[in-house]
Design an enzyme around this catalytic site. Structure first.
Site, short mmCIF file in Angstrom:
data_model
loop_
_atom_site.label_atom_id
_atom_site.label_comp_id
_atom_site.label_asym_id
_atom_site.label_seq_id
_atom_site.Cartn_x
_atom_site.Cartn_y
_atom_site.Cartn_z
N GLN A 256 -5.30 4.10 -8.55
CA GLN A 256 -3.78 4.33 -8.07
C GLN A 256 -3.10 4.62 -9.68
OE1 GLN A 256 -3.98 -0.07 -6.48
NE2 GLN A 256 -1.71 1.23 -5.14
N LEU B 139 1.56 -0.34 -3.23
CA LEU B 139 2.14 -0.18 -4.20
C LEU B 139 2.04 0.84 -4.19
CD1 LEU B 139 1.53 -2.12 -7.32
CD2 LEU B 139 3.59 -2.22 -6.32
N HIS C 286 -9.08 1.46 -1.88
CA HIS C 286 -8.94 2.08 -2.87
C HIS C 286 -9.59 3.19 -3.83
CE1 HIS C 286 -4.33 1.70 -2.35
NE2 HIS C 286 -4.50 0.67 -2.72
N HIS D 11 -9.09 -4.61 -0.02
CA HIS D 11 -7.47 -3.61 0.39
C HIS D 11 -8.19 -2.53 -1.40
CE1 HIS D 11 -3.24 -2.20 0.16
NE2 HIS D 11 -3.61 -2.20 -1.28
N GLU D 12 -8.62 -3.87 -2.06
CA GLU D 12 -8.28 -2.91 -3.24
C GLU D 12 -9.56 -1.94 -3.00
OE1 GLU D 12 -6.07 -2.77 -4.92
OE2 GLU D 12 -4.67 -4.70 -5.26
O1 GNR Z 1 0.94 -5.96 -4.76
C1 GNR Z 1 0.39 -5.87 -3.11
N1 GNR Z 1 0.21 -6.60 -2.28
C2 GNR Z 1 -0.74 -6.81 -1.36
C3 GNR Z 1 -0.19 -8.01 -0.42
C4 GNR Z 1 -1.05 -7.64 1.34
C5 GNR Z 1 -2.65 -7.49 1.04
C6 GNR Z 1 -3.10 -6.45 0.36
C7 GNR Z 1 -1.67 -6.73 -1.12
S1 GNR Z 1 -2.24 -5.10 -2.35
C8 GNR Z 1 -1.04 -5.07 -3.12
C9 GNR Z 1 -0.87 -4.00 -3.89
C10 GNR Z 1 -1.79 -2.43 -4.25
O2 GNR Z 1 -1.40 -1.41 -3.81
N2 GNR Z 1 -2.31 -3.28 -4.24
O3 GNR Z 1 -3.85 -1.89 -4.48
NI NI Z 2 -3.50 -1.11 -2.35
#
Ligand code: GNR
Ligand code: NI
Length: 169
Positions: free
Chosen positions: A52, A95, A140, A136-137
């Site tokens: 990111q 984000l 990415h 989620h990360e």
């Molecule tokens: O800030 C973030 N909040 C979030 C809420 C629910 C599931 C995943 C996240 S990650 C996100 C920050 C982000 O974009 N990380 O890649």
């Molecule tokens: Ni994210």
């Protein structure tokens, strides 16, 4: 002092790059991790992947604590879904996709392995928000985004909105 980095916004093609495994555990890795933590805290995020901020290495920072004083760093994070998992629905944000929130289903039971900044290996069985956030990360790091889990119509709508916002700046 730690530096605030610029966060790439969807549909920036650099968000689609696949990050490389970290093999050198040097000072520059520690500096990047600290810059990413500062960037995450200033953006009020709970996690941030190196992708990111346009560094294509397998590094993730996170802080899911209420008082935002429990920074975690994951180098080369990997997970395996456990046999007895269920799908867990959670409303996610990103984000890199400002203003877009969607309920995403992910496995709720994983075995997580990672290294720390010294290269030492760790293993854990996370629960709740940590399980959601690390998946989620890691997405990415593999060039995958939340919008890939929703309909093409929704994805197109958010792409157009963010491109318009970009052109107004
Ligand atoms: O800030 C973030 N909040 C979030 C809420 C629910 C599931 C995943 C996240 S990650 C996100 C920050 C982000 O974009 N990380 O890649
Ligand atoms: Ni994210």
């Amino acid at each position: 002092m730690a530096k605030k980095l610029k966060i790439l916004i969807f549909p920036d093609p650099r968000l689609r790059k696949v990050a490389k495994k970290v093999i050198k555990f040097d000072k520059s890795l520690e500096i990047l991790a600290n810059d990413m933590l500062k960037t995450m805290y200033e953006a009020n995020g709970i996690g941030l992947a190196a992708t990111q901020v346009d560094f294509h290495v397998r590094l993730v920072v996170m802080d899911i604590s209420e008082d935002r004083n429990d920074p975690k760093i994951f180098v080369n994070p990997m997970y395996q879904v456990l046999d007895n998992y269920k799908l867990y629905e959670f409303e996610e944000g990103c984000l890199s996709i400002p203003g877009f929130n969607e309920i995403i289903s992910r496995p709720d039971k994983i075995e997580l392995t990672w290294q720390d900044l010294t290269g030492k290996e760790h293993k854990d069985y996370p629960e709740g928000l940590l399980t959601v956030c690390i998946q989620h990360e890691i997405d990415h790091l593999d060039g995958k985004l939340m919008v890939d889990y929703v309909s093409a119509l929704k994805r197109d709508r958010v792409r157009k909105r963010l491109l318009k916002e970009l052109n107004r700046k």
